[in-house]
Structure formats: structure tokens, C-alpha cells
Design an enzyme around this catalytic site. Sequence first.
Site, short mmCIF file in Angstrom:
data_model
loop_
_atom_site.label_atom_id
_atom_site.label_comp_id
_atom_site.label_asym_id
_atom_site.label_seq_id
_atom_site.Cartn_x
_atom_site.Cartn_y
_atom_site.Cartn_z
N LYS A 1 -39.70 32.51 -26.70
CA LYS A 1 -40.27 32.49 -25.33
C LYS A 1 -39.11 32.40 -24.35
O LYS A 1 -38.56 31.34 -24.11
CB LYS A 1 -41.21 31.30 -25.13
CG LYS A 1 -41.81 31.27 -23.72
CD LYS A 1 -42.67 30.03 -23.52
CE LYS A 1 -43.31 30.03 -22.13
NZ LYS A 1 -42.32 29.95 -21.04
N SER B 1 -38.80 28.19 -25.49
CA SER B 1 -38.43 28.09 -24.09
C SER B 1 -37.15 27.29 -23.87
O SER B 1 -36.08 27.69 -24.33
CB SER B 1 -39.61 27.51 -23.31
OG SER B 1 -39.40 27.62 -21.92
N ASP C 1 -23.95 29.93 -29.26
CA ASP C 1 -23.05 30.97 -28.76
C ASP C 1 -21.66 30.44 -28.48
O ASP C 1 -20.67 31.17 -28.58
CB ASP C 1 -23.64 31.62 -27.51
CG ASP C 1 -24.82 32.53 -27.82
OD1 ASP C 1 -25.09 32.75 -29.02
OD2 ASP C 1 -25.47 33.02 -26.88
#
Length: 471
Positions: free
Chosen positions: A324, A299, A310
Amino acid sequence: MPRRNLIVLLVATLISLACYARAARNRYADTFSQAMNVVTRDYVDEVEPRLLFEGAMDGMMDQLDVYSGYTPPQEYMQFKEQIDGEFPGIGVMVEVDPKTNQLMVLVPTPGSPAAKAGLRPGDIIEAVDGHSTADVPISDVVKRIKGPAGTTVQLTIRRKEKPEPFDVVLPRAKIAIESILGDVRQSDGTWIFHLLDHPRLGYIRITSFAERTADDFRQALDAVQPGRDIDGLILDLRGNEGGLLKTAVDLCDMLLDEGLIVSTRGRQGVQKSAYYAERGSELPADFPLVVLVDRYAASASEIFAAALQDHKRAVIVGERTWGKGTVQNIEELEGGRSALRITIATYWRPSGKDIHKRRNAKDTDDWGVRPDPDMEVILGKELWEKWVKSRRQRDVTPLAELEAKRTKPAVPSEKPATPAENPATPEGEPPIPVPDAAEEEPIDLFYVDPQLQKAIDVLQQRIQGRAVNTL
């Protein structure tokens, strides 16, 4: 038709539509109420209506995804404590003493009523408000100790240095739940945020993303002064099941100077929100950073790791994360006594990839956060348990005691597991296993697990590369 009649007709139409909509919404509610009345009136045994209600709520939410659900009153308070990052109590970490089967103090929380009253590691809690703790379920003892802030509780303590037990009256207060941890505690219970055996390497564990986590993280950075006291930083998210989206965004914003952090999409893939980093960060853009993750990181911790990966802000080391990527709203019921957790959207990485592991997803699909190339280190069951036991004991061992026990760090004889040995995990909240409490061999307080060792090696290489580039 006169204008007045037209207005009356329009109003009547709107009222009719509203009544129809309300009737449609309440149609099943009436049937549900009727069914409950039949069961409570006619069932062969007497049934508690509350049990029927909660069973019906569970059944309804079970028709949705595994992250949506109903939280009853007896569980909702504990859930709120985890999210709020605090709970009412005396501020002491305890475990069961195997010799007496009673609660034993491990470490008082710095600044808490327990610390101010002088409770020490190893103290045995023999009674609470005059009620013996012998042969009493631990959960019942904890309930007696906890209570509303501002009230008091009397503990009867047995200490090795004293011949007789003694009483201590403690005020209850709001106790902060630690979500930012370091490598080892000092004698006053505060954390040291660098590796004991590598003083120039910062080390911060983030165990959840709660209300206080961002402030505590900033204080941890202030304690080690990146660039002056440390040359690089390891952020350990292993076992972090997530928490608040806002907190994850805040921490990312401290480490990123610009760019998208995460976006959310609702029904039919429509974007609901997007969060961007604001200019300015807590660390220089080229300050070496490594993030440790494992298969239990989920999460909000995945949002954090994905954003840094990224944007190429940090190297990701360890294991693929849980996957999740769903957003849950908390809708309180019964005046805030219970609540519904309902999925309203999914998280998407800055790269445009979905974090969530869909039903029947394959390992080759894009979900979760994978370690960077050549950065995967998977712990098999034995190595994982060894790390957990060592880490848990180290967390409650003060620095002075740790230094007194210092030995040469053991080199693990086992090899890290291959990816095929990584146990599959079913859909649902990441279940953090608890190793067998039985200890057959002494715990190595200086054990360096293969994942952390990899992070150390990578960080040192990045520090050296940064030094060369600044010559």
C-alpha cells in the site's frame, strides 16, 4: 477605448468567468439535490435522508481507488482516536469471559484511572452505572464505559477473592493507545523491551504509526540503553497497517544519519514532496538492527522498512509486505463530524521504486518490501494462528506469572510454509484475521515462532560480526 472602460470590461470578464466556474461546480450538486428530493417525496416507503446522503457519498468515492472513501460520523471518531493515539475512557484492556459472557479485565493501562483504582486482571464487570452487563452486547457495554474525559462511571466488580461484588467509581480520562510494545509486561503493566530468553537482544513491536509513537519509541530506546544493556535490536512490524507519514519519517530519522527517506508523487508522476534524514541518530550507525515484516504490514510500516533496507541500515526478515503505497488526505466535512479519505499521491522508496501494488500487479513486479535474500520465512495458517494466540496471551500475562509458568520452549513440529502457501490478498486495507476463539490445546506462552527465531539468529550473527570488526 478609454482606460476606465477597459478596466470595467476586464473586471466584468473576470466576474463572468468566476460565475461560470462556480456554476460548473454546482451543476451536479443541484441535480443530486433534486434526485434526493424526488426519492424522499415519492418513494413507496419513508426514507431517511441521511441514509441517502451517505449512500451517495459511498458511491462517489467507490469510483476512485480502494483506499479513498467516505467516513461517516459514527466511524470518524474511532478513526481519529486511532490516528491521535488516544481515546476517552478508563484505561483497561478487556475480553469476554467465556464462563459469564461478561467483560473481564485483562490488564489496566499503567497510570490510567483503572490502574489507580486497583482494578486487577480477572475482575468481572457485572454492571456499568447500575446497568447489568449480563446478556448485553459487548459493544453496548463498551459504549457505556467510554465517555467524555472528566466525567465518571461506576463499575460493579466481581473478584474471586471477595464474596460479594463491589462498586468502583472511576474518572474518565484521555487514554494513550499503545503502539510501542515489548516482549512481556512487568507487574505494573509497563513493558520490558528485550527478549525474556535473550536479555542482550532488544525487542520493540511497532503496531501503528500514530501521533505518540515517535516519543514512545524514543522512551523504549532509553529504557534498554543500546550498547550498554543490549547488543542488538529487533523491530517487529508484523500486522502494522500503517498510520501517519510524519511519524514514519520521524522514526526513520532516529535510525538514519542522512539520505532520502521517502518521496511522494502526484498526478503524472510529478514529485510533490521528499523527506530526508537529518544528521544524528538515536543508535550508532553500526548497531545491529533487524526488522520483522509480514504480509499484513502496510503503508507507513512499508515506508519505514523500505528506507532502512535501501540504506542497508537493517536486515529485513519475514514475508513480503502488503504493497500500500498511496498517500491519503483527510478532508473533514460537516464541521469535523465526518470526512473524506482521498488519495493524492503515491510513496516512492529511496531506491526510486514504487511501493504501491498496482491493479493486476504480478508477484514478479516491484511493489511492497521483500525480505533480504535468504531472509524469507512464511508462516502457514497453523503456525500463524499459534503465534497470534501465544503473543496475545503473553501480552496480558505479567512477568511474575510468566516466570511461574516457565517451561522449556516448545520446538515447532510444523515446517514454515513455502511461498506458494502464502495466501493471496485482495486489493484494499490489510485484513488482519482473528484466529478461532475455541482453544483445543493449552497456549504455549514461550512459543518462539519461526520468523522471530530467524530474526534472533540473524541478529546474533551480526552482533558477533560487529564484535570481530571492533577487535
